[in-house]
Structures are given as C-alpha cells and as structure tokens.
Design a protein around this motif. Structure first.
Motif, PDB file in Angstrom:
ATOM      1  N   UNK A  56      70.168 139.030  61.197  1.00 41.38           N
ATOM      2  CA  UNK A  56      70.380 140.338  61.820  1.00 41.38           C
ATOM      3  C   UNK A  56      71.467 141.138  61.112  1.00 41.38           C
ATOM      4  N   UNK A  57      72.316 140.470  60.352  1.00 46.94           N
ATOM      5  CA  UNK A  57      73.366 141.154  59.600  1.00 46.94           C
ATOM      6  C   UNK A  57      72.793 141.540  58.239  1.00 46.94           C
ATOM      7  N   UNK A  58      72.800 142.823  57.899  1.00 39.48           N
ATOM      8  CA  UNK A  58      72.165 143.263  56.644  1.00 39.48           C
ATOM      9  C   UNK A  58      72.719 142.584  55.390  1.00 39.48           C
ATOM     10  N   UNK A  59      74.016 142.369  55.340  1.00 39.44           N
ATOM     11  CA  UNK A  59      74.614 141.739  54.158  1.00 39.44           C
ATOM     12  C   UNK A  59      74.160 140.282  54.060  1.00 39.44           C
ATOM     13  N   UNK A  60      74.246 139.561  55.184  1.00 39.97           N
ATOM     14  CA  UNK A  60      73.809 138.168  55.176  1.00 39.97           C
ATOM     15  C   UNK A  60      72.311 138.067  54.911  1.00 39.97           C
ATOM     16  N   UNK A  61      71.541 138.967  55.495  1.00 36.48           N
ATOM     17  CA  UNK A  61      70.088 138.935  55.315  1.00 36.48           C
ATOM     18  C   UNK A  61      69.718 139.115  53.851  1.00 36.48           C
ATOM     19  N   UNK A  62      70.417 139.999  53.147  1.00 35.10           N
ATOM     20  CA  UNK A  62      70.123 140.195  51.726  1.00 35.10           C
ATOM     21  C   UNK A  62      70.447 138.937  50.929  1.00 35.10           C
ATOM     22  N   UNK A  63      71.590 138.318  51.210  1.00 37.28           N
ATOM     23  CA  UNK A  63      71.968 137.094  50.499  1.00 37.28           C
ATOM     24  C   UNK A  63      70.963 135.978  50.779  1.00 37.28           C
TER      25      UNK A  63
END
Length: 104
Positions: A56-63
């Motif tokens: 749900x966190x965009x930064x974590x999702x990208x990683x």
C-alpha cells in the motif's frame, strides 16, 4: 503477459550487450537466488501485518515490484536456456500439488 515474447526480449537484451556467455543456467540460477534474497530482505524484520500492508506504500510497492520483476526475469531466462515450457511446467506442477495436497 506473452512469455515467449518476453524471453525473446531478454535474449536480445543480453545479445546487444554481449552477455550470452554469462547466461548459463548455473549463473542465472545464482542470480535468481540473489534477487530472491533481495526481495526477502525487504520484508526481513516486518511483522506479518506490516508485510501485508507493504504494497500500500508507493515507495515500498515499487521496491517490491522491482525485486519481483528481477526474480521473474531470471526465472524466465533459466527456462529459456534449458528449453522448459513455463506454461506446461506450471500446469504439471499444479496438478501434482492438487494430488499431493487434496482439499478437505
């Protein structure tokens, strides 16, 4: 996703960089393990709840997405270099799993 087309793109990418001699099944499997470890590292100290919410966190999702892509790309290259039909292998394994672990 067109697996065969993606495998061709990966072959072309490697050829353009003259990496073919590095792309042996052994080397690709080693690289796959490294990338899988990098994916695991993203969740290493998270609670179960935190790991579920990570996407749900965009930064974590990208990683997470980047590491998933790396794992998948190496897996597809291993299949390509060993002549394994991914779709057939998946169907065969799902059938085996259904026999080994029948629903209650």
């Amino acid at each position: 996703m067109d697996v065969a087309a993606l495998q061709r793109r990966l072959r072309d990418f490697a050829a353009e960089r003259r990496w073919q001699h590095f792309h042996t099944p052994k080397n690709l499997a080693t690289a796959l393990v490294v990338e899988a470890a990098e994916l695991a590292e993203l969740f290493q100290w998270q609670t179960a709840e935190e790991s579920i919410a990570a996407g749900a966190d965009p930064v974590q999702a990208e990683r997470i997405g980047d590491e998933i892509a790396d794992v998948l790309l190496y897996l597809l290259q291993i299949a390509d270099h060993t002549g394994i039909d991914v779709a057939a292998a998946v169907e065969r394994k799902l059938a085996k799993n259904a026999l080994k672990h029948p629903a209650p």
